[in-house]
Scaffold this motif. Sequence first.
Motif, PDB file in Angstrom:
ATOM      1  N   UNK A 107     -29.634  23.677  22.944  1.00  0.00           N
ATOM      2  CA  UNK A 107     -30.382  22.503  22.490  1.00  0.00           C
ATOM      3  C   UNK A 107     -31.836  22.855  22.205  1.00  0.00           C
ATOM      4  N   UNK A 108     -32.433  23.700  23.048  1.00  0.00           N
ATOM      5  CA  UNK A 108     -33.817  24.114  22.818  1.00  0.00           C
ATOM      6  C   UNK A 108     -33.931  24.922  21.527  1.00  0.00           C
ATOM      7  N   UNK A 109     -32.971  25.852  21.326  1.00  0.00           N
ATOM      8  CA  UNK A 109     -32.989  26.659  20.094  1.00  0.00           C
ATOM      9  C   UNK A 109     -32.830  25.770  18.872  1.00  0.00           C
ATOM     10  N   UNK A 110     -31.923  24.810  18.943  1.00  0.00           N
ATOM     11  CA  UNK A 110     -31.728  23.899  17.809  1.00  0.00           C
ATOM     12  C   UNK A 110     -32.983  23.086  17.537  1.00  0.00           C
ATOM     13  N   UNK A 111     -33.653  22.650  18.608  1.00  0.00           N
ATOM     14  CA  UNK A 111     -34.881  21.878  18.426  1.00  0.00           C
ATOM     15  C   UNK A 111     -35.974  22.721  17.792  1.00  0.00           C
TER      16      UNK A 111
END
Length: 252
Positions: free
Chosen positions: A236-240
């Motif tokens: 989720x952090x990478x996608x954000x």
Amino acid sequence: MNIRSDQRADAWERRTAGPLTALAVVFLLAYAVPILHPQLPRTWHDACEAANITIWALFVGDYVVRFLLHVERIRFVRGHLFDLAVLLLPVLRPLRVLRLFTAVLVLTRRTEAWARGRLALYVGATSILLIFVAALAVLDAERANPDANITSYADAVWWACVTITTVGYGDHFPTTTDGKLVAVGLMMGGIGLIGFVTGSLATWIVDRISVKDDDTQDATKSDIAQVLAEVKALREEVAALKQAQVAEPTVQ
């Protein structure tokens, strides 16, 4: 009808448990005193013998009452064949020593109910009882024999301990028919106790291993779930971050 009769049998056993236990203790004392103190006057010997016969007859009466109160009487007899043999065989004079086992059976039943769930307590109490009774019985059977090598209660206790543990040193052994019958009974009791202890110990070990395996599996599942949650959070952090880079205006 059956349930009511079974309840009557259970009620009888509950009411007589205490008195029968007390009678069994008196029985053993009356049997032990003349053996441990052979110099007692003849009157005391006769009184102890009369007490033994009377209490043994009461044990027989208890068996008969329980038999009559149970609905499935054939099943009751099949489940108490050893009790029946111990009660009937002492009628024969050479087997009179088996009267001791009537008291042992009563005390063992009481010990089992009292120490239920406490393996060490039950096994310890039963072992001490068997050793005490077997030592008395073999000394009573052997003392009058000129070829006997068990001539004192200390010798008898030592023999009983060696026999019940299946060690079998052979330094003391019965030479009479009655003494050999006592030895057979003690051997059977010893094998039963060892089997009981071995089975209980094996069950305890299996239960402990199962508990540890369950704990390990639970811990592994928890660790895997935690790792998956962290991986999901990282994704989720990478996608954000990617979305933020795409949305960021190009610097001229």
